[in-house]
Design an enzyme around this catalytic site. Structure first.
Site, PDB file in Angstrom:
ATOM      1  N   ASP A  11       1.276  -0.943   0.215  1.00 31.60           N
ATOM      2  CA  ASP A  11       0.181  -0.190   0.072  1.00 31.60           C
ATOM      3  C   ASP A  11       1.016   1.173   0.146  1.00 31.60           C
ATOM      4  OD1 ASP A  11      -2.270  -1.313   0.216  1.00 31.60           O
ATOM      5  OD2 ASP A  11      -2.439  -1.491   2.222  1.00 31.60           O
ATOM      6  N   ASP A 130     -13.782  -4.119  -2.738  1.00 33.95           N
ATOM      7  CA  ASP A 130     -13.567  -3.734  -1.564  1.00 33.95           C
ATOM      8  C   ASP A 130     -14.817  -4.554  -0.876  1.00 33.95           C
ATOM      9  OD1 ASP A 130     -10.966  -2.995  -1.169  1.00 33.95           O
ATOM     10  OD2 ASP A 130     -11.525  -0.775  -1.534  1.00 33.95           O
TER      11      ASP A 130
END
Length: 258
Positions: A11, A130
């Site tokens: 990330d 997600d």
């Protein structure tokens, strides 16, 4: 049978690799290029880079580091973050990425999936999803703009329906980011993975919850995923990739050894 894949996830925020828990409270892990080199050397099959605030900031992924990563690793890598146009994707691929992944922009404009697949081929178009399990309703719901706590929101899509829609529109691979499990290291959500596997006819990558080698084994054996993505266990040296692969191979999983 195709070999299963072990995929470290990096990330990226403000030019550095970070990691949170359930998409919150991110800490800085280190610099992008050295970490990419480390994982390539340690036996990763592929890398995924998420510019986690690009979509919520209304910008495309910062391209400055993509070329540098391409120069120092010899394994495939995927890049995600605010890719909203065919041109955005083309630039990232031209800088050396092997795949691009879209998430929030695809929810805003689902036709983007088809346009990207038509231009570049389904093999390099990944749709990240997600997904959050709502205990009050017993449903898995798709969320958007998850890189920004203030902008994160539930969408109209239930997870299984969006998985079907993304495939119909041309997704060549699905990465299922299970938000409830993210960073807590108590295992992948096998119940959800099995449900998604039943309706997913393209490669499926599990993401969120890996804390031990057994968790990877469960995802491969019980949910028949094609790859397992993890972050904190690799960033913090809790699991060694080569040792993980040896363990999985001993348990009968088809996997590329180091």
């Amino acid at each position: 049978m195709l070999a299963k894949r072990i995929i470290p996830c990096l990330d990226v925020r403000d030019g550095q690799v970070v990691k949170g828990i359930q998409f919150r409270h991110h800490e800085i892990i280190g610099d992008i290029v050295p970490l990419a080199q480390r994982y390539a050397t340690e036996g990763a099959d592929e890398l995924v880079f998420y510019d986690i605030t690009a979509s919520s900031d209304g910008r495309v992924v910062d391209k400055s580091w993509i070329t540098k990563v391409a120069e120092v690793i010899d394994i495939p890598f995927c890049v995600a973050g605010g890719i909203k146009t065919v041109e955005d994707a083309g630039q990232i691929l031209s800088f050396g990425a092997d795949k691009i992944s879209i998430n929030s922009p695809a929810l805003t404009d689902p036709t983007l999936i088809t346009r990207l697949a038509d231009r570049y081929g389904v093999q390099c178009i990944v749709v990240g999803i997600d997904t959050w399990f709502d205990e009050s309703t017993g449903r898995y719901q798709v969320y958007q703009f998850t890189g920004d706590e203030k902008r994160t929101k539930a969408t109209q899509w239930q997870t299984l329906n969006w998985v079907k829609e993304a495939q119909h529109r041309g997704a060549g691979e699905i990465v299922l980011n299970m938000m409830n499990q993210d960073g807590v290291r108590n295992g992948y959500d096998l119940t959800q993975l099995k449900q998604v596997r039943d309706v997913c006819h393209v490669p499926l990558i599990a993401s969120g919850g890996a804390g031990a080698p057994e968790h990877f084994l469960d995802a491969f054996k019980q949910a028949n995923v094609d790859g397992a993505l993890a972050a904190s266990v690799f960033h913090k040296h809790i699991i060694n990739i080569c040792e993980l692969k040896q363990y999985l191979s001993q348990q009968g999983v088809e996997i590329r050894t180091c």
